[in-house]
Design a protein around this motif. Structure first.
Motif, PDB file in Angstrom:
ATOM      1  N   UNK A  81       0.835  -1.196   0.000  1.00  0.00           N
ATOM      2  CA  UNK A  81       0.000   0.000   0.000  1.00  0.00           C
ATOM      3  C   UNK A  81       0.870   1.245   0.000  1.00  0.00           C
ATOM      4  N   UNK A  85       2.309   1.713  -3.248  1.00  0.00           N
ATOM      5  CA  UNK A  85       1.299   2.242  -4.155  1.00  0.00           C
ATOM      6  C   UNK A  85       1.130   3.737  -3.957  1.00  0.00           C
ATOM      7  N   UNK A  86       1.148   4.129  -2.700  1.00  0.00           N
ATOM      8  CA  UNK A  86       1.013   5.555  -2.420  1.00  0.00           C
ATOM      9  C   UNK A  86       2.190   6.308  -3.008  1.00  0.00           C
ATOM     10  N   UNK A 135       1.837   5.982  -7.157  1.00  0.00           N
ATOM     11  CA  UNK A 135       0.665   6.305  -7.944  1.00  0.00           C
ATOM     12  C   UNK A 135       0.740   7.736  -8.461  1.00  0.00           C
ATOM     13  N   UNK A 154       1.828  -8.448  -7.011  1.00  0.00           N
ATOM     14  CA  UNK A 154       0.454  -8.897  -6.950  1.00  0.00           C
ATOM     15  C   UNK A 154      -0.279  -8.317  -8.135  1.00  0.00           C
ATOM     16  N   UNK A 182      -3.256  -7.388  -9.531  1.00  0.00           N
ATOM     17  CA  UNK A 182      -4.645  -7.135  -9.174  1.00  0.00           C
ATOM     18  C   UNK A 182      -5.337  -6.563 -10.385  1.00  0.00           C
ATOM     19  N   UNK A 229      -6.833   0.709  -9.909  1.00  0.00           N
ATOM     20  CA  UNK A 229      -5.420   1.037  -9.797  1.00  0.00           C
ATOM     21  C   UNK A 229      -4.745  -0.030  -8.966  1.00  0.00           C
ATOM     22  N   UNK A 230      -3.841  -0.703  -9.565  1.00  0.00           N
ATOM     23  CA  UNK A 230      -3.234  -1.844  -8.910  1.00  0.00           C
ATOM     24  C   UNK A 230      -2.255  -1.417  -7.854  1.00  0.00           C
ATOM     25  N   UNK A 231      -2.048  -2.296  -6.934  1.00  0.00           N
ATOM     26  CA  UNK A 231      -1.064  -2.041  -5.920  1.00  0.00           C
ATOM     27  C   UNK A 231       0.250  -2.687  -6.315  1.00  0.00           C
TER      28      UNK A 231
END
Lengths: 542, 196
Positions: A70, A73-74, A77, A318, A320, A324-326
């Motif tokens: 996460x 991702x932050x 992104x 992963x 996904x 928006x994928x992580x």
């Protein structure tokens, strides 16, 4: 109800999920029908077997992995929008005092100076010049003759703004200028270097101030007052402005400043993007011979400071689908990575900006990234620890005369003077009898850096700085520390080292208490590793 | 199943996560990872796959957090993602059997590395029998078709109420009731040797 119909309800009856009336009928039937009762008991037995299965606790790494993803991702992104990015590149290990001191100074400066926009309007220039004039008034007490770009501002009616800016600086005399002091240290160093272009320095400074312009409050003051480094492609340090100034990041910890005239005007004229969830991202590129060793050292430092780490070196991916994928998307090259930083007296690298950029990008793609997540207040401590040379296991008694170890540069001298002031000489540790060797020098240096870090920490805790100038406070702490050390005062109380663990606990408790509090700002530091360039001379203590 | 305080805490964590605080989502993960993992593990029957699917579940939940409107409990929403992730994983495994590991439950050697697997009571013989029984039950559950396995796991392993299961599986309560009964009958048939 016959047996076939009734048996359809046996499971629900067993689970207590039947309506009361139906449950009573089933109960009455079971009392009279042996087959149905046998069926019911077999269902009970099956259910008991399933219940008896052990509960599998989740593997411990799930939480860590998920939170890491996460946070990744932050960090990754919205790649096109740019963030406040800073890249400082330095050798992590073995470069000695020069690298350590420069990294400390640059990192803090870099933290205070978000970005370098290239084009400035007249208003921006004027505003910046006003700041500069006000600062010089304050520092020298006399009129300052501006040169270069500042000269253009002289003709403008800036007296009122000068006054306002000066008043701003006056409001926080000891705190608002720590960052400034750090920045000035870097700038002064640069100016002393042959080939340094003073005007360009001024231009960059203007640029920095422009980025700080939309900010209200102490951030703006600190950033605007901070001297920017000049651009020199040969420098080993790269400052990359990602287009998003730190000042743009709204924070609950930065309440609006007392209205100063230029600030208010500028704040009204410029739109301020509001993205509450946008984290601050610092990027640090560390050059090292051994990536793994350097990475482990970073992790160890983070661990010792109770700083959460997100180690992205493992092969996690992963996939996904949708949204928006992580999933890790690779590390994008930060905006402005090719921009060069200042030329420093001890700058070891002579590469061109393009080569530098290419090598950095290659390193980012090929090598691991460590992300540190820490509260904003912890940043000075982390930087000081990162800048400290590698620790040796062997304990060395404290020795007097740390100033001998320093070679060049004001920052180093400050650290050395701090060491001299803080260390208590012991009879057994008289270093005058034997010549100091490089190893001992390195240890003294690392001790100095650690003490510096501790002092910053302790000072930060003891000084009741107002919330509206957190950054200024941070800088001011450092300034005050150095200044006090130079003036013969002791920056660290005698029991500071002993109380370090208690301080850590306190910090941890505070962090826990304020976990969801709005005034806790997380800072993300992405650390890349890049090979040491061959042209880097080994820093040898004199 | 979840208390009101837990549900409120869930919503607080969701709000904090939406506010850009991933550590708040870490609390959610910490609170539910054991249960989600246990359900997925029983649905998939493979420890490593269950671990990966559990991670994916939480990551999907994170990425879909904006779509959680609060119409249902957060944990049933999370379970729905978990069950769907596990079912997707099984489908993926069916399409690419060479990529995935054995679909049967964990082997006794795998099981032995987790100390909680044995009850600890009784002598060695009883422990061996107990483990064999558990393995047979896990194998039987894994052999059920997905609709019945999902209901059975959510009820008999996770202990959910019929209403909650219906919410997780997005089907009527009556369907849950009939599927569960059928699943138990099938399981009884598969475990008749163990039950004797």
């Amino acid at each position: 109800m016959n047996c076939t119909e009734l048996r359809e309800h046996l499971s629900a009856y067993l689970d207590g999920e039947l309506e009361q009336e139906l449950a009573e009928r089933v109960k009455a039937h079971l009392a009279t029908c042996g087959d149905c009762r046998a069926e019911f008991e077999s269902l009970e037995q099956v259910t008991g077997l399933v219940h008896a299965l052990p509960r599998e606790p989740a593997p411990g790494e799930i939480e860590h992995e998920v939170v890491s993803c996460i946070e990744e991702d932050i960090l990754l992104k919205r790649p096109g929008r740019g963030r406040w990015k800073v890249i400082a590149r330095n050798s992590l290990g073995g470069l000695g005092l020069v690298a350590a001191a420069v990294l400390v100074g640059l990192s803090i400066w870099v933290y205070m100076s978000p970005s370098e926009p290239q084009h400035l309007s007249k208003d921006d220039t004027e505003y910046l010049a006003t700041r500069e004039v006000a600062k010089r008034f304050k520092a020298a007490g006399t009129e300052t003759k501006e040169t270069g770009t500042l000269r253009d501002l002289h003709d403008r009616p800036t007296a009122a703004r000068c006054k306002g800016a000066d008043a701003d600086l006056d409001t926080k005399p000891g705190e608002a200028t720590v960052a400034t002091r750090t920045g000035e240290g870097v700038s002064e160093k640069v100016k002393s270097t042959p080939g340094m272009k003073g005007e360009r320095s001024e231009e960059v400074q203007v640029a920095v101030a422009k980025r700080a312009k939309p900010t209200l409050g102490a951030d703006a003051k600190a950033i605007a007052a901070t001297k920017a480094r000049p651009v020199d492609p040969r420098d080993g340090y790269t400052l990359a402005g990602g287009g998003r100034a730190k000042a743009d990041v709204p924070s609950a910890t930065q309440p609006p400043a007392p209205p100063s005239t230029p600030m208010s005007e500028l704040a009204q004229t410029e739109k301020k993007p509001a993205e509450p969830a946008e984290p601050e991202v610092l990027e640090l590129v560390l050059a090292a011979d051994n990536f793994e060793e350097a990475r482990e050292r970073v992790l160890a430092i983070a661990s010792s400071l109770n700083i959460r780490t997100v180690d992205t070196s493992g092969a996690r991916a992963f996939d996904i689908g949708g949204g928006r994928g992580v999933a890790r998307r690779g590390v994008r090259a930060p905006a402005g990575a090719g921009r060069a930083g200042p030329k420093l007296a001890e700058a070891p690298k002579k590469e061109s900006g393009d080569e530098d950029d290419r090598r950095l990008n290659k390193a980012r793609k090929a090598h691991p990234v460590v992300v540190l997540v820490l509260a904003e207040d912890e940043l000075p401590r982390l930087v000081a620890n990162l800048a400290a040379p590698r620790l040796k296991r062997r304990a060395v008694p404290l020795q007097k005369g740390g100033g001998k170890l320093t070679r060049a540069g004001e920052t180093e001298k400050k650290v050395a003077s701090l060491t001299v002031e803080k260390e208590r000489p012991t009879p057994a540790a008289d270093g005058a009898k034997t010549p100091r060797r490089a190893e001992e020098a390195g240890k003294d240096l690392e001790r100095s850096a650690r003490e510096l870090a501790e002092a910053v920490d302790v000072k930060a805790k003891t000084s009741p700085a107002p919330m509206e100038s957190r950054q200024a406070k941070r800088g001011g702490t450092r300034k005050g520390l150095v200044g006090e050390a130079a003036a013969g005062k002791t920056a660290v109380p005698p029991g500071a080292a002993a109380a370090k663990s208690a301080d850590k606990r306190d910090l941890l408790e505070d962090a826990l208490k304020q976990k969801y509090a709005k005034d806790v700002r997380l800072v993300y530091i992405r650390i890349y590793f890049t090979p040491l360039p061959r042209t880097v001379p080994a820093a040898k203590p004199e | 199943m979840a208390s009101r305080e837990t549900q409120i805490e869930d919503l607080r964590c969701v709000a904090a996560t939406r506010d850009g605080r991933p550590d708040a989502f870490g609390d959610i993960v910490r609170r539910y990872q054991d249960r989600i993992f246990n359900v997925i593990y029983r649905l998939l029957g493979d420890y490593q796959e269950a671990k990966d699917a559990t991670q994916q579940t939480f990551l999907k939940a994170y990425t879909s957090l904006d779509r959680f409107m609060g119409n249902s409990s957060f944990y049933t929403w999370l379970y729905r993602i978990g069950v769907n992730t596990a079912l997707d994983e099984r489908k993926k495994r069916a399409r690419n059997p060479h990529v995935s590991s054995d679909s049967l439950p964990l082997s006794p050697t795998e099981d032995s590395r987790r100390p909680h697997a044995s009850s600890g009571s009784g002598g060695p013989v009883e422990q061996v029998l107990s483990r064999e029984r558990q393995l047979a039950v896990a194998t039987a559950i894994a052999s059920l078709d997905e609709t019945h396995r999902g209901v059975l796991v959510l009820r008999d392993i996770e202990g959910m109420a019929y209403e909650e299961i219906a919410e997780v599986l997005s089907c009527p309560r009556g369907t849950v009731k009939s599927r569960l009964h059928r699943a138990r009958l099938m399981l009884k048939d598969k475990l008749k040797d163990v039950m004797q």
